[in-house]
Design a protein around this motif. Sequence first.
Motif, PDB file in Angstrom:
ATOM      1  N   THR A 140     -21.746 -47.991  49.888  1.00 46.45           N
ATOM      2  CA  THR A 140     -22.924 -49.324  51.106  1.00 46.45           C
ATOM      3  C   THR A 140     -23.075 -48.555  52.433  1.00 46.45           C
ATOM      4  OG1 THR A 140     -20.419 -51.045  51.225  1.00 46.45           O
ATOM      5  CG2 THR A 140     -21.719 -51.294  52.853  1.00 46.45           C
ATOM      6  N   VAL A 189     -31.861 -50.567  39.829  1.00 44.92           N
ATOM      7  CA  VAL A 189     -30.346 -51.122  39.031  1.00 44.92           C
ATOM      8  C   VAL A 189     -30.087 -51.788  40.622  1.00 44.92           C
ATOM      9  CG1 VAL A 189     -29.607 -49.163  38.453  1.00 44.92           C
ATOM     10  CG2 VAL A 189     -29.151 -48.395  40.213  1.00 44.92           C
ATOM     11  N   ASN A 191     -28.768 -53.954  43.407  1.00 46.56           N
ATOM     12  CA  ASN A 191     -28.269 -53.852  44.715  1.00 46.56           C
ATOM     13  C   ASN A 191     -28.567 -52.607  45.662  1.00 46.56           C
ATOM     14  OD1 ASN A 191     -27.044 -55.960  45.430  1.00 46.56           O
ATOM     15  ND2 ASN A 191     -25.472 -55.188  43.685  1.00 46.56           N
ATOM     16  N   VAL A 192     -29.440 -52.117  45.164  1.00 51.55           N
ATOM     17  CA  VAL A 192     -30.511 -50.922  45.922  1.00 51.55           C
ATOM     18  C   VAL A 192     -31.631 -51.127  46.201  1.00 51.55           C
ATOM     19  CG1 VAL A 192     -31.151 -48.264  45.312  1.00 51.55           C
ATOM     20  CG2 VAL A 192     -28.811 -49.433  44.130  1.00 51.55           C
ATOM     21  N   PHE A 213     -27.669 -48.767  50.567  1.00 52.60           N
ATOM     22  CA  PHE A 213     -26.800 -49.005  48.796  1.00 52.60           C
ATOM     23  C   PHE A 213     -26.411 -50.551  49.721  1.00 52.60           C
ATOM     24  CE2 PHE A 213     -26.944 -44.594  47.953  1.00 52.60           C
ATOM     25  CZ  PHE A 213     -27.559 -44.505  47.502  1.00 52.60           C
ATOM     26  N   HIS A 214     -26.474 -51.516  49.343  1.00 50.62           N
ATOM     27  CA  HIS A 214     -26.126 -53.469  49.345  1.00 50.62           C
ATOM     28  C   HIS A 214     -24.849 -53.316  48.161  1.00 50.62           C
ATOM     29  CE1 HIS A 214     -29.403 -53.074  52.989  1.00 50.62           C
ATOM     30  NE2 HIS A 214     -30.286 -53.028  51.307  1.00 50.62           N
ATOM     31  N   THR A 216     -23.286 -51.604  45.720  1.00 52.04           N
ATOM     32  CA  THR A 216     -24.310 -51.378  44.688  1.00 52.04           C
ATOM     33  C   THR A 216     -22.322 -50.392  44.060  1.00 52.04           C
ATOM     34  OG1 THR A 216     -25.956 -49.568  45.703  1.00 52.04           O
ATOM     35  CG2 THR A 216     -25.198 -49.783  43.709  1.00 52.04           C
ATOM     36  N   ARG A 217     -22.791 -51.119  42.749  1.00 47.34           N
ATOM     37  CA  ARG A 217     -21.415 -50.726  41.789  1.00 47.34           C
ATOM     38  C   ARG A 217     -21.554 -49.949  40.861  1.00 47.34           C
ATOM     39  NH1 ARG A 217     -16.342 -53.426  42.369  1.00 47.34           N
ATOM     40  NH2 ARG A 217     -16.234 -55.002  44.256  1.00 47.34           N
TER      41      ARG A 217
END
Length: 471
Positions: A140, A189, A191-192, A213-214, A216-217
């Motif tokens: 995050t 990918v 959530n980036v 980064f939101h 990102t897993r």
Amino acid sequence: MAVSAEWRQQWIEAVSKIRSDLGYEKSAEQLRALQKTGLLKLTDLKNDPAKFFEAHRLLAHHAPKLGPGFWIRFTVHYNLFAGSVLAVGNDQQVARLNDFQQEGLLGCFGLTEKLAGVNSGGVVNTIAEWDDASREFVLTTSDAGAHKNWISQGLVGELAVVVADLRVAGKRCGAHAFLMELRKGGQPVPNVELGDMGRKTVGNDLDNAWIAFHGTRIPHSALLNRYGDVQPGNGGTYVSKAKGLTNMGMIGQRLFSGRVAVAWAALTFTRKLYEMTREYSDRKKCWAPKGTSNLTSVPQLNHLYARAEANLAQLERFVGECEAQLNDCLRKDQIPPASLQEAIACAKIAASEMSIDLCFRLKQDVGSHALMGDTGFEQMDFLQACKFAEGDSRILMQKLARDRVKAKATIGSSEEQQLTAELQAAMKSGSQAWDANFDKVYDLAWQVVTRNVGTLCPGVSLRIPCGLSKL
Ligand SMILES: Cc1cc2nc3c(=O)[nH]c(=O)nc-3n(C[C@H](O)[C@H](O)[C@H](O)COP(=O)(O)OP(=O)(O)OC[C@H]3O[C@@H](n4cnc5c(N)ncnc54)[C@H](O)[C@@H]3O)c2cc1C
């Protein structure tokens, strides 16, 4: 281990085709193709460091023509990205480098943030929170200040080593490096978020990205875990694997190889610019009291050529000596001793600052030629990048001066000892005295630089370069 003449010739041919006028996607294609030749392996930094440095040097020969874009792309991929995996990756993670190379995948290195980075001593605000339930890390970016920025190759790379502050079961474990996929099938990918940093003065064949980064897993296996790992279960436990060694400290090792590579690049750029300019000034006719002469024989230029030759020759010997000692450490997987770390910092400062000085002076004394395209002068900001990459000159000088003032031993010239004593005395009035005496701080640091150079490679004295001269 010396580099073979055959390999050298193959590498010279391979890099002679590189172009800087194709846009960043095609520029990246050139690096994919270059790494697929297998001439330089992503693991050579450890297994064959002499080849790694020679490859950087030979590429820098083209810098006055190409500018800094491709050179930075190359060193980010081979030194910062692959080098970080080599430094802190486990055996399986290191083994993946061969696959990346064969597939032509490119990697970036995400340390710098808008408000943090090399200059903040590795403290970063991007967070990697361990999620014990899913056995993943969640990346995050807390706010815009924590956006990664200036990330070279960020708009094209499939992979990234990202530095983030690791949190396990609510505890801060410090900055760690994660090897992650950045792009799949050409798309970022989930959530980036990525954006372009915009136009630069030079090097626009290199893409520089900001990254957010939101949530990102990334999997557990993304953590480069040679020195520290997370044990899943009960919320997760951080396990340090080597006493006294931190992940971030070991990533910092890449700065040493980076500094040597940058020092070589600055000197190589300067030598080439002088060579190109000399070809012109030898041919250029100039009036002289006793008939025509050429521009080369004008006294200020003539003396500058002689001084540049002496300075460059001395610094090439010095950087070569630092490289030889560092190569030994790299092959043995050893941390360079403090004396070598200091010498490498001095090499980086002296090579970039003397190069800026010499090229600036040359530009002042060759008339209109310096304004023409394709003379190399338009690429002089290559040296600007050398100045701050892998540790900015000023910041390295601050460290040299602080270390010198703390040292008990009586070393150096009488001037060095005098400056040390003055700063030690000033500091008794409080820490603000350090900044108030900044001129003395940088003078002392330059004394340390010239002592290091002169001890290993005696020769001409290096005058304080114009970029560091007093206000
Ligand atoms: C083309 C390019 C490519 C890059 N690629 C990458 C990359 O791939 N990955 C990555 O992580 N980063 C990358 N960077 C970022 C780069 O590492 C930083 O720009 C560099 O560390 C300097 O940080 P800054 O620009 O924020 O300078 P600032 O921190 O704003 O410093 C500005 C100036 O202030 C002075 N200064 C700062 N702090 C101090 C201090 N404590 N004491 C004395 N003086 C000080 C220095 O002279 C410095 O030059 C790249 C940058 C560029 C321009």
